[in-house]
Design an enzyme around this catalytic site. Structure first.
Site, mmCIF file in Angstrom:
data_model
loop_
_atom_site.group_PDB
_atom_site.id
_atom_site.type_symbol
_atom_site.label_atom_id
_atom_site.label_comp_id
_atom_site.label_asym_id
_atom_site.label_seq_id
_atom_site.Cartn_x
_atom_site.Cartn_y
_atom_site.Cartn_z
ATOM 1 N N THR A 146 0.802 -1.222 0.000
ATOM 2 C CA THR A 146 0.000 0.000 0.000
ATOM 3 C C THR A 146 0.839 1.278 0.000
ATOM 4 O O THR A 146 0.576 2.205 -0.759
ATOM 5 C CB THR A 146 -0.907 0.005 1.252
ATOM 6 O OG1 THR A 146 -1.754 -1.127 1.154
ATOM 7 C CG2 THR A 146 -1.729 1.260 1.342
ATOM 8 N N ARG A 151 -1.774 5.969 5.517
ATOM 9 C CA ARG A 151 -0.652 5.962 4.562
ATOM 10 C C ARG A 151 -1.105 6.319 3.150
ATOM 11 O O ARG A 151 -0.339 6.867 2.369
ATOM 12 C CB ARG A 151 0.092 4.630 4.586
ATOM 13 C CG ARG A 151 -0.730 3.371 4.390
ATOM 14 C CD ARG A 151 0.166 2.139 4.645
ATOM 15 N NE ARG A 151 -0.531 0.865 4.520
ATOM 16 C CZ ARG A 151 -1.214 0.265 5.500
ATOM 17 N NH1 ARG A 151 -1.316 0.852 6.677
ATOM 18 N NH2 ARG A 151 -1.794 -0.915 5.310
#
Ligand SMILES: [Zn+2]
Length: 543
Positions: free
Chosen positions: A75, A159
């Protein structure tokens, strides 16, 4: 002189041609949507079923074979490429977590979107920050060109919000377990839409939720046993199941509600300078990890994404400002081995316990009479670090022994050393032809990466304990690298290009639309002409 020549040439064309050469209006709002774990394979499988936002985006420009080119298909690295134009080797975001053995903290681990210098923070109780992001995002560059540009980033995962937003975000909101929050220390009042969404979620979570199975997903509703549970059919979320919230339709809906509210309340696009909003829809990834990619759960989830994208487009229409949307993903994904095997992939397997980092570490400790751990690693594959305490005289031998032990394992495809990757020039072939080493090179940062890089063979899932997650991504194989890239906006062309492009191409492509110069030496991507035979959107147009 050159501009004058271009104008004179255009005037000599027939009116129809001249019309076609008119550059599209510079967008007042740039919208970047990332659907976490939305692989090119899922896009291909489900695209005929989309009826709302994704259907509409398909009337624009479709690159069905976009690449998150690097090996570490996670990710954080993936989101770091989308709006920086740079591979993780340049963004510095080599993984979701990595080791920094110079740190005081006991686990020596850092989280990609934290600032470890904040007192009291740890790799699990971290302070969200863009500290580790070495590259400038589109938002950073827009604000440097004109500080009036607004940069907004909203995502399920912190994130995703940070890596797409960058270092100078005006409004950043992400889910923090039980509510949407912003960066620590931001004392400004919370926008009304964020308070409203948090209140709605809190009320919904007091009750269980039974998702409805869409008719179109019935054919995929088949139970598949894995460990002591089954996946493949929809199940209710219990009241107060906050982990269950993240893999429910309500999660992306809440993120979308905040994004739509901020587009409206901040009046994005209305001040004569381009504004940017990045939107990270994170639930698809939790669905993929918890249930795999080929059951009723993922089918239902993707139809939900289609609806949420439709709502975002409707909110953009309501601004009456020209906008451009790009939609892509941070990485692809892979189904669970139990269902892969009954779906024609007999080689699909879970990782052998011999490859767990602790097991490898134990074997090497015995061989060299060293204290454990000899190796530090987040997972069986990817970056492997030699422990700092190993004496210098022994390091080369331990490294060679570790490499040999990994290579002897039947589930390992290749092992590279940091020295090998450092010597490798950047890849120059089309991204679908890159060697494994070149893929690892694209997420290699000599100051942060490991000492060894282990690539699994295809179809090996690095999860043994299936009590929480049953499936994942993160490999250097194309099912984890390939993602759709869709562009949609007023005055842009309408075409599909099946040849490979890269997510690092998105930044220069969007920047060209707003005449934001990007020095080629600062990025890895190239501008994609979105004109479709009209004006070349990569060429500066006469103002
Ligand atoms: Zn994931």
């Amino acid at each position: 002189m050159l501009l004058g020549f271009a104008v004179a040439t255009a005037a000599a064309h027939t009116p129809a041609q001249a019309q076609a050469q008119t550059p599209p209006p510079a967008p007042h709002i740039i919208v970047a949507i990332s659907v976490d774990q939305f692989s090119a394979d899922l896009f291909a499988e489900y695209r005929a079923m989309f009826k709302s936002g994704l259907r509409r985006l398909e009337t624009g420009i479709v690159f069905p074979a976009g690449y998150q080119s690097h090996a570490a298909t996670e990710t954080c690295p993936g989101h770091s490429t989308i709006l920086t134009g740079s591979h993780p080797a340049r963004t510095g975001i080599i993984a979701n977590e990595w080791y920094d053995q110079s740190l005081e903290r006991p686990d020596k681990k850092v989280y990609c979107a934290e600032d470890p210098s904040v007192p009291g923070s740890s790799s699990t109780n971290y302070t969200v920050s863009a500290h580790f992001l070495k590259a400038q995002t589109l938002g950073d560059r827009m604000k440097a060109m004109d500080p009036r540009s607004r940069v907004v980033s909203v995502a399920g995962k912190d994130r995703a919000a940070i890596m797409m937003g960058g270092h100078s975000i005006d409004e950043v909101w992400f889910w923090s377990g039980k509510s949407y929050v912003t960066l620590k220390g931001d004392a400004r009042p919370t926008p009304g839409i964020v308070d409203a969404v948090n209140a709605t979620v809190a009320a919904e979570m007091k009750k269980p939720e039974l998702p409805a199975l869409p008719d179109a997903c019935r054919i995929r509703s088949t139970p598949v046993p894995v460990g002591n549970k089954t996946v493949g059919v929809l199940r209710a979320r219990d009241a107060d199941d906050w982990t269950g919230f993240r893999r429910s339709l309500a999660f992306d809906r809440a993120t979308t509600d905040i994004a739509i509210g901020l587009i409206r309340d901040l009046r994005l696009g209305s001040r004569g300078v381009p504004d940017l909003i990045a939107i990270g829809l994170s639930a698809t990834d939790y669905v993929g990890h918890t249930f795999g990619t080929e059951g009723a759960e993922m089918c239902t989830q993707l139809l939900g994404v289609d609806e949420n994208v439709g709502r975002i487009l409707a909110a953009l229409d309501a601004t009456h400002e020209p906008y451009v949307v790009v939609l892509t993903a941070d990485h692809g994904g892979h189904d669970l081995p139990e269902r892969l095997r009954i779906h024609g992939m007999p080689d699909a397997a879970r990782v052998d316990a011999a490859l767990l980092p602790n097991e490898m570490s134990r074997q090497l400790a015995a061989e060299f009479k060293l204290p454990e751990p000899v190796l530090l690693a987040v997972a069986p594959f990817g970056d492997i670090y030699l422990a700092k305490g190993i004496p210098d005289a022994l390091r080369a031998r331990v490294l060679a022994a570790a490499q040999a032990r990994y290579l002897a394992e039947p589930q390992v495809a290749a092992v590279f050393t940091a020295a090998e990757l450092r010597r490798l020039p950047p890849a120059s072939t089309p991204v679908d032809d890159w060697s494994l080493a070149e893929r690892f090179r694209a997420s290699f940062d000599p100051g942060r990466s490991g000492d060894l890089f282990v690539a699994s063979k295809p179809h090996v899932t690095p999860i043994i304990d299936v009590s929480t997650y049953v499936a994942t991504h993160g490999s250097p194989w194309n099912y984890d690298r390939r993602v759709p890239i869709l562009f949609y906006g007023q005055g842009l062309g309408s075409f599909e290009q099946p040849l490979p492009v890269e997510t690092v191409d998105i930044l220069p492509t969007l920047a060209a639309l707003i005449h934001l110069p990007i020095p080629a030496a600062e990025i890895d991507g190239r501008c994609l002409d979105l004109g479709g035979g009209g004006s070349d959107t990569c060429k500066p147009s006469p103002k």
